[in-house]
Write a protein that holds these residues in place. Structure first.
Motif: not given
Length: 264
Positions: A245-249
């Motif tokens: 999930d890119p939001a969690h990188r």
């Protein structure tokens, strides 16, 4: 990781001069163009990227090249190559940047294999700082990989903004065409979704796994086995970069802060 230059002689059909720059050797070739070693009128060494002839008449590729020039002019700092000159309207469009002596990370890994922990830590710091600078200019690289990282005497330099784009720009790629390099593509790129700065952070994680000895997604390779090759001090931050999930990188700034606190 001392620089080992791999210049190739000019071919018979290569240009000998672009603009006011004399070309002296080949440095490499990519999907969009060929990069030459050149010399300015003041005898400074430069890298000259010339778009392939078959693309020069394609308005889409000319537009993409113009965007590369604009992106490269915006991005500066210690960890990229400064733009010297450019002409997107030439019969053979070209871009000139400062010449950075040194091999690509790809060549270093091909010649010497996996990097030792201390060298890997320095690489992680330099690339994270480069991404911080790139993203601060509202640019996404979108093709971060070992061949786009030069190992110089002053540290790693990120190059080739050939498919970079501003955060708010319209995609230049055709429908269902994935832009980037297999093995370093984030899940959202593979799914055809919009790229964000987090896309580059996924590639950053894959680059470091590769530099630690993992070949991107070979048969039978798993993400867990790739992470096992990393020094234990880098595992958590790289695991976060590789979150599906890119939001969690993390951001480049967050990664830089975390890696800079690691003691060797």
């Amino acid at each position: 990781m001392a620089p080992q230059l791999r210049h190739q002689p000019l071919r018979e059909d290569d240009p000998r001069r672009i603009g006011r720059y004399q070309l002296t050797a080949r440095l490499g070739q990519g999907g969009m163009g060929t990069v030459f070693l050149g010399r300015s009128p003041g005898e400074r060494m430069v890298a000259v990227k010339v778009i392939h002839t078959e693309f020069a008449t394609d308005p889409t590729f000319r537009q993409r090249f113009a965007r590369e020039i604009a992106a490269a002019r915006l991005v500066g700092g210690f960890h990229t190559a400064a733009v010297v000159d450019a002409d997107a309207d030439s019969e053979h469009p070209w871009l000139v940047t400062e010449y950075i002596p040194g091999p690509s990370l790809h060549d270093v890994l091909q010649q010497h294999g996996a990097l030792p922990p201390r060298t890997l830590h320095i690489l992680a710091l330099g690339i994270a700082e480069a991404l911080e600078g790139i993203h601060s200019c509202s640019i996404i690289h979108r093709d971060l990989k070992p061949s786009n990282i030069i190992v110089s005497t002053t540290g790693p330099r990120v190059i080739d903004f050939g498919i970079a784009r501003a955060f708010d720009s319209t995609a230049l790629t055709r429908t269902n065409v994935v832009v980037g390099t297999q093995g370093f593509l984030a899940p959202e790129q593979l799914a055809g979704s919009a790229s964000t700065p987090a896309t580059d952070l996924y590639a950053y994680g894959m680059v470091l796994c590769h530099a630690a000895g993992a070949v991107p997604f070979p048969d039978g390779e798993t993400l867990e086995s790739a992470l096992e090759l990393l020094p234990s001090t880098l595992v958590n931050v790289i695991t976060n970069c590789l979150n599906h999930d890119p939001a969690h990188r993390p951001t480049g700034t967050e990664v830089l802060g975390t890696v800079s606190r690691i003691m060797f």
